[in-house]
Design a protein around this motif. Sequence first.
Motif, PDB file in Angstrom:
ATOM      1  N   GLN A 136       0.813  -1.172  -0.097  1.00 31.78           N
ATOM      2  CA  GLN A 136      -0.261   0.045   0.044  1.00 31.78           C
ATOM      3  C   GLN A 136       0.985   1.278  -0.009  1.00 31.78           C
ATOM      4  OE1 GLN A 136      -2.922  -0.760   3.135  1.00 31.78           O
ATOM      5  NE2 GLN A 136      -4.507  -1.605   1.750  1.00 31.78           N
ATOM      6  N   PRO A 137       1.972   1.227   0.740  1.00 36.25           N
ATOM      7  CA  PRO A 137       2.804   2.577   0.762  1.00 36.25           C
ATOM      8  C   PRO A 137       3.501   2.921  -0.646  1.00 36.25           C
ATOM      9  CG  PRO A 137       3.273   1.229   2.663  1.00 36.25           C
ATOM     10  CD  PRO A 137       2.379   0.347   1.988  1.00 36.25           C
ATOM     11  N   GLU A 138       3.720   1.800  -1.344  1.00 39.58           N
ATOM     12  CA  GLU A 138       4.265   1.667  -2.620  1.00 39.58           C
ATOM     13  C   GLU A 138       3.151   2.210  -3.829  1.00 39.58           C
ATOM     14  OE1 GLU A 138       7.690  -1.817  -2.834  1.00 39.58           O
ATOM     15  OE2 GLU A 138       5.611  -2.388  -3.043  1.00 39.58           O
ATOM     16  N   ILE A 139       1.956   1.857  -3.545  1.00 40.49           N
ATOM     17  CA  ILE A 139       0.778   2.129  -4.460  1.00 40.49           C
ATOM     18  C   ILE A 139       0.670   3.979  -4.164  1.00 40.49           C
ATOM     19  CG2 ILE A 139      -1.705   2.122  -4.870  1.00 40.49           C
ATOM     20  CD1 ILE A 139      -1.164  -0.930  -4.017  1.00 40.49           C
ATOM     21  N   ALA A 140       0.777   4.246  -2.929  1.00 42.24           N
ATOM     22  CA  ALA A 140       0.697   5.612  -2.638  1.00 42.24           C
ATOM     23  C   ALA A 140       1.685   6.336  -3.416  1.00 42.24           C
ATOM     24  CB  ALA A 140       0.667   5.858  -1.104  1.00 42.24           C
ATOM     25  N   ASP A 141       2.747   5.963  -3.247  1.00 43.37           N
ATOM     26  CA  ASP A 141       4.077   6.680  -3.907  1.00 43.37           C
ATOM     27  C   ASP A 141       3.775   6.701  -5.413  1.00 43.37           C
ATOM     28  OD1 ASP A 141       4.919   7.182  -1.538  1.00 43.37           O
ATOM     29  OD2 ASP A 141       6.741   5.497  -1.775  1.00 43.37           O
ATOM     30  N   ARG A 142       3.663   5.632  -6.026  1.00 46.03           N
ATOM     31  CA  ARG A 142       3.133   5.376  -7.370  1.00 46.03           C
ATOM     32  C   ARG A 142       1.986   6.244  -7.686  1.00 46.03           C
ATOM     33  NH1 ARG A 142       4.180   0.289 -10.463  1.00 46.03           N
ATOM     34  NH2 ARG A 142       6.227   0.634  -9.436  1.00 46.03           N
ATOM     35  N   LEU A 143       0.888   6.372  -7.286  1.00 45.91           N
ATOM     36  CA  LEU A 143      -0.035   7.098  -7.534  1.00 45.91           C
ATOM     37  C   LEU A 143      -0.208   8.770  -6.981  1.00 45.91           C
ATOM     38  CD1 LEU A 143      -3.137   4.386  -7.029  1.00 45.91           C
ATOM     39  CD2 LEU A 143      -1.729   5.139  -9.147  1.00 45.91           C
ATOM     40  N   ALA A 144       0.843   8.874  -6.183  1.00 43.74           N
ATOM     41  CA  ALA A 144       0.901  10.437  -5.530  1.00 43.74           C
ATOM     42  C   ALA A 144      -0.138  10.775  -4.703  1.00 43.74           C
ATOM     43  CB  ALA A 144       1.360  11.381  -6.527  1.00 43.74           C
ATOM     44  N   ILE A 145      -0.831   9.615  -3.994  1.00 50.08           N
ATOM     45  CA  ILE A 145      -2.048   9.889  -3.095  1.00 50.08           C
ATOM     46  C   ILE A 145      -1.634   9.435  -1.798  1.00 50.08           C
ATOM     47  CG2 ILE A 145      -3.674   9.745  -4.878  1.00 50.08           C
ATOM     48  CD1 ILE A 145      -4.330   6.942  -4.300  1.00 50.08           C
ATOM     49  N   PRO A 146      -2.363  10.045  -0.714  1.00 50.06           N
ATOM     50  CA  PRO A 146      -2.138   9.626   0.456  1.00 50.06           C
ATOM     51  C   PRO A 146      -2.346   8.160   0.956  1.00 50.06           C
ATOM     52  CG  PRO A 146      -3.511  11.542   0.427  1.00 50.06           C
ATOM     53  CD  PRO A 146      -3.541  10.844  -0.876  1.00 50.06           C
ATOM     54  N   LEU A 147      -1.765   7.591   1.671  1.00 55.65           N
ATOM     55  CA  LEU A 147      -1.526   6.273   2.110  1.00 55.65           C
ATOM     56  C   LEU A 147      -2.996   5.833   2.626  1.00 55.65           C
ATOM     57  CD1 LEU A 147      -0.415   3.313   2.676  1.00 55.65           C
ATOM     58  CD2 LEU A 147       0.478   4.205   4.649  1.00 55.65           C
ATOM     59  N   GLY A 148      -3.692   6.510   3.427  1.00 51.29           N
ATOM     60  CA  GLY A 148      -5.120   6.488   3.844  1.00 51.29           C
ATOM     61  C   GLY A 148      -6.013   6.415   2.635  1.00 51.29           C
ATOM     62  N   THR A 149      -6.024   7.070   1.622  1.00 54.55           N
ATOM     63  CA  THR A 149      -6.680   6.786   0.355  1.00 54.55           C
ATOM     64  C   THR A 149      -6.476   5.517  -0.114  1.00 54.55           C
ATOM     65  OG1 THR A 149      -6.476   9.330   0.115  1.00 54.55           O
ATOM     66  CG2 THR A 149      -7.342   8.109  -1.946  1.00 54.55           C
ATOM     67  N   VAL A 150      -5.168   5.208  -0.352  1.00 52.14           N
ATOM     68  CA  VAL A 150      -4.991   3.790  -0.880  1.00 52.14           C
ATOM     69  C   VAL A 150      -5.590   2.784  -0.010  1.00 52.14           C
ATOM     70  CG1 VAL A 150      -3.246   1.896  -1.432  1.00 52.14           C
ATOM     71  CG2 VAL A 150      -2.888   4.331  -2.142  1.00 52.14           C
ATOM     72  N   LYS A 151      -5.671   2.849   1.292  1.00 57.14           N
ATOM     73  CA  LYS A 151      -6.270   1.854   2.233  1.00 57.14           C
ATOM     74  C   LYS A 151      -7.591   1.873   1.871  1.00 57.14           C
ATOM     75  CE  LYS A 151      -2.500   1.764   5.599  1.00 57.14           C
ATOM     76  NZ  LYS A 151      -2.285   1.998   7.024  1.00 57.14           N
ATOM     77  N   ALA A 152      -8.404   3.137   1.848  1.00 56.32           N
ATOM     78  CA  ALA A 152      -9.857   3.277   2.021  1.00 56.32           C
ATOM     79  C   ALA A 152     -10.141   2.533   0.567  1.00 56.32           C
ATOM     80  CB  ALA A 152     -10.279   4.663   1.888  1.00 56.32           C
ATOM     81  N   ARG A 153      -9.619   2.855  -0.487  1.00 56.31           N
ATOM     82  CA  ARG A 153      -9.836   2.451  -1.924  1.00 56.31           C
ATOM     83  C   ARG A 153      -9.661   0.988  -1.981  1.00 56.31           C
ATOM     84  NH1 ARG A 153      -6.985   6.566  -6.254  1.00 56.31           N
ATOM     85  NH2 ARG A 153      -8.209   8.396  -5.659  1.00 56.31           N
ATOM     86  N   THR A 154      -8.777   0.221  -1.421  1.00 53.23           N
ATOM     87  CA  THR A 154      -8.298  -1.191  -1.254  1.00 53.23           C
ATOM     88  C   THR A 154      -9.696  -1.769  -0.374  1.00 53.23           C
ATOM     89  OG1 THR A 154      -6.048  -0.676  -1.490  1.00 53.23           O
ATOM     90  CG2 THR A 154      -6.608  -2.914  -0.726  1.00 53.23           C
ATOM     91  N   THR A 155      -9.659  -1.140   0.667  1.00 52.11           N
ATOM     92  CA  THR A 155     -10.778  -1.880   1.583  1.00 52.11           C
ATOM     93  C   THR A 155     -12.200  -1.753   0.917  1.00 52.11           C
ATOM     94  OG1 THR A 155      -9.530  -1.389   3.534  1.00 52.11           O
ATOM     95  CG2 THR A 155     -11.992  -1.765   3.798  1.00 52.11           C
ATOM     96  N   ARG A 156     -12.547  -0.805   0.389  1.00 55.11           N
ATOM     97  CA  ARG A 156     -14.054  -0.698  -0.345  1.00 55.11           C
ATOM     98  C   ARG A 156     -13.915  -1.384  -1.585  1.00 55.11           C
ATOM     99  NH1 ARG A 156     -13.528   5.544   0.217  1.00 55.11           N
ATOM    100  NH2 ARG A 156     -14.235   5.772   2.415  1.00 55.11           N
ATOM    101  N   GLY A 157     -12.838  -1.685  -2.342  1.00 54.81           N
ATOM    102  CA  GLY A 157     -12.875  -2.404  -3.453  1.00 54.81           C
ATOM    103  C   GLY A 157     -12.865  -3.790  -3.240  1.00 54.81           C
ATOM    104  N   LEU A 158     -12.316  -4.325  -2.197  1.00 52.16           N
ATOM    105  CA  LEU A 158     -12.400  -5.749  -1.973  1.00 52.16           C
ATOM    106  C   LEU A 158     -13.626  -6.249  -1.324  1.00 52.16           C
ATOM    107  CD1 LEU A 158      -8.938  -6.231  -0.201  1.00 52.16           C
ATOM    108  CD2 LEU A 158      -9.768  -7.274  -2.105  1.00 52.16           C
ATOM    109  N   ARG A 159     -14.486  -5.096  -0.641  1.00 51.70           N
ATOM    110  CA  ARG A 159     -15.657  -5.503  -0.075  1.00 51.70           C
ATOM    111  C   ARG A 159     -16.727  -5.314  -1.351  1.00 51.70           C
ATOM    112  NH1 ARG A 159     -15.972  -0.825   4.165  1.00 51.70           N
ATOM    113  NH2 ARG A 159     -14.697  -1.792   5.539  1.00 51.70           N
TER     114      ARG A 159
END
Length: 165
Positions: A136-159
């Motif tokens: 998730q930190p690598e995704i945040a760096d790659r997309l230039a978005i906050p880590l919390g946003t990546v975590k939220a997108r991942t969680t919502r996407g998995l649900r």
Amino acid sequence: MTLGERLARGDEAALTECYGALGPLVRRVAARLVPGHAVDDVVQVVFLEVWQSRGRYDPSRALEPWVLSIARRRAIDRLRAEARHSRRTVPLEEDARIRDETPAIDIACDVREALGRLPAPQRQALVLAHFGQLTQPEIADRLAIPLGTVKARTTRGLRRLGTLL
């Protein structure tokens, strides 16, 4: 001029740079999907197709997802080819084992369809995490978005993926 633009214009040096930048990621994707003996072949086929298909690449879109989609398709093609080959060469007593493996392709198709129904940000986060094997930190760096946003997108996407499947 971006790497994608140079590649689309037919710059051979851009292909070399593309391989250097995305080769390890393509290799990880292939390694997750095909047996170890086939990884190098898949990577080679992917970059051959990247070069041959450069005219279909839209430089206004990101290069990495385009290359990764080719990698995933070629890996699945390799799996299907090996499955066809193994069905021809397996003795009859092992036929039941093959029938048990066949639904894996059906499941992969279902997952692909469900991923296609996710909102783009959620799909992007899940594809980078699963197929790109990024943290998730690598995704945040790659997309230039906050880590919390990546975590939220991942969680919502998995649900959402869970309900779609």
